[in-house]
Write a protein that holds these residues in place. Sequence first.
Motif, PDB file in Angstrom:
ATOM      1  N   GLY A  39      -5.070   1.490  -3.471  1.00 21.43           N
ATOM      2  CA  GLY A  39      -6.288   0.788  -3.869  1.00 21.43           C
ATOM      3  C   GLY A  39      -6.030  -0.684  -4.139  1.00 21.43           C
ATOM      4  O   GLY A  39      -6.842  -1.540  -3.775  1.00 21.43           O
TER       5      GLY A  39
ATOM      6  N   ALA B  77      -5.765  -2.446  -0.837  1.00 20.50           N
ATOM      7  CA  ALA B  77      -7.093  -2.634  -0.233  1.00 20.50           C
ATOM      8  C   ALA B  77      -7.862  -3.742  -0.944  1.00 20.50           C
ATOM      9  O   ALA B  77      -8.529  -4.570  -0.303  1.00 20.50           O
ATOM     10  CB  ALA B  77      -7.872  -1.321  -0.298  1.00 20.50           C
TER      11      ALA B  77
ATOM     12  N   GLU C  65     -13.566   0.410  -0.917  1.00 16.65           N
ATOM     13  CA  GLU C  65     -13.261   1.843  -0.969  1.00 16.65           C
ATOM     14  C   GLU C  65     -12.967   2.412   0.420  1.00 16.65           C
ATOM     15  O   GLU C  65     -12.062   3.243   0.588  1.00 16.65           O
ATOM     16  CB  GLU C  65     -14.448   2.599  -1.603  1.00 16.65           C
ATOM     17  CG  GLU C  65     -14.116   4.020  -2.021  1.00 16.65           C
ATOM     18  CD  GLU C  65     -13.115   4.070  -3.170  1.00 16.65           C
ATOM     19  OE1 GLU C  65     -12.375   5.071  -3.242  1.00 16.65           O
ATOM     20  OE2 GLU C  65     -13.068   3.116  -3.978  1.00 16.65           O
TER      21      GLU C  65
ATOM     22  N   LYS D 276      -9.540   1.464   1.440  1.00 19.93           N
ATOM     23  CA  LYS D 276      -8.582   2.289   0.702  1.00 19.93           C
ATOM     24  C   LYS D 276      -8.371   3.635   1.392  1.00 19.93           C
ATOM     25  O   LYS D 276      -7.230   4.078   1.588  1.00 19.93           O
ATOM     26  CB  LYS D 276      -9.081   2.495  -0.730  1.00 19.93           C
ATOM     27  CG  LYS D 276      -8.259   3.460  -1.570  1.00 19.93           C
ATOM     28  CD  LYS D 276      -8.885   3.635  -2.934  1.00 19.93           C
ATOM     29  CE  LYS D 276      -8.204   4.726  -3.734  1.00 19.93           C
ATOM     30  NZ  LYS D 276      -8.844   4.920  -5.064  1.00 19.93           N
TER      31      LYS D 276
END
Length: 487
Positions: free
Chosen positions: A174, A177, A197, A200
């Motif tokens: 995360g 990302a 998201e 990720k």
Amino acid sequence: MEATGILKLRVILDKDNAEKLILPSRPNSVQALIDEIKSRLNFTFDFRLQFHDPDFDNALCNLVKIEDLPAIASVKVVRLVELDRISTSTDDTILQTDSTDTIDSPERVSRWPEVFIVPPFSYEVEHVLREGNAAFDKDGKVVTLTRDQKHNILETMGEEIYKLKAYPSTTQIGKAAEALVRKHPCLKERNSDTGWEGWKNSLRYKMGNQRKKMAKAGIMDVAVNAGKRSRTNPDGASPRANIKRPRRGEVNFLPSYPSGETRESLETRRLEMVEEFKKTSAERDIPLIHQHMMRTFALRREEIVTTSPPVSELKDRWPALFHETQLIGLDKKRKTGRVGERMEQLLLAHGKQDKNDIYATRTAALAGLPMYLKEDSSEIFKTCKDEIEFYEATIALVADVDEEEVPGGVPFSPRQVFIVLEDQVVMTHHSWTDALVCLFGLIYALHLSYPEKCTGFFEFIQVVLLKLDDERKQLKPKLQTLKNELV
């Protein structure tokens, strides 16, 4: 020379990676500069520096005097390797060798950074992102990538993540990302709470593919988990069963053999060390043992991780691993490796470093920690009144004392302390805290599990004192509270 003036540095890590570093003032010495770079870039290894010398048409020269470094300069990190990332130096000898001369297997050189550095992509993708970022800044428009462009981003990010960790946690993926979208806001996702998201999730799947590719290439830290159940291997073990990966933030969990070495050549080096340990301490060739231990690190880790041999067998095969200088000499001369950098907080209890009886204070604090955590340490910290060779315990520190009863099983003045693994004494020491340091080092080196009834105690040492955390472990509430109080 006084520390004056802003210092702007381009810190070269390898041919594909460099970091920009701005220091508010020039350090007083080269070592002070190295320490600053270590701290700022979160490096866990020892290194020396070279710089592009303007006196020689910017050719690389070793940085010996801090005055020689221009105010704006490029410095190259030249890594030094140590025995199992831990100093094996005696009081009279410090042995260090450039990695280019000894170990050139593709080892990781640093832990996961505080801020993930997004790598450069292909020329085409960099152009698209540069134009896209400009459009986003102007009117908030996000970019639409082609399939090949997105593939290039994920492939490059996956390779960069793998350099740091083969099995990153969800949190770490995360962070990667998030860093990607922060650097290139035109990649932000409209229908996402975080804006990244989807990236990720894509990176998480990419890392799975990356591990499969590396396993096929024979990279040890992922190849060890190959052969799991799949469409082509329906009778294999469950893909998630018994995955061998770092449990406590190890940087080089299972490295490949050094270039030019084979199992047979490394086995020859191991046998030579066994013969050296048949000699007296004065007769042993310490430099030879040091060199062989460095070269055989990958073979030793392979044995320990893949076959989990008994401690008695490991002691016979790798006697140097149980030698005091490898475990207790961590901070006598310098701090090395991630463990060496943090172990000082435990070694402060050593009597030779104590001017105000801090030994007793730290011993009492460590002994009282299991009580604070409401853990039963009676099976780990024990006492006896005679010298022993065997003791029925999987993991224990057994102190030889005069007293009838020792609170918490932790004496302040033992005659000696026996380190017990799998029912046999593997090492002895005269200091309880030094014996604890050795025990913790052995647990790491031998890939052992923490004692079940004292996991909180050892997790406190690992996560709070040594800061060896891979961001997977959820601390117990009492440990988290204690950690917050100590920050």
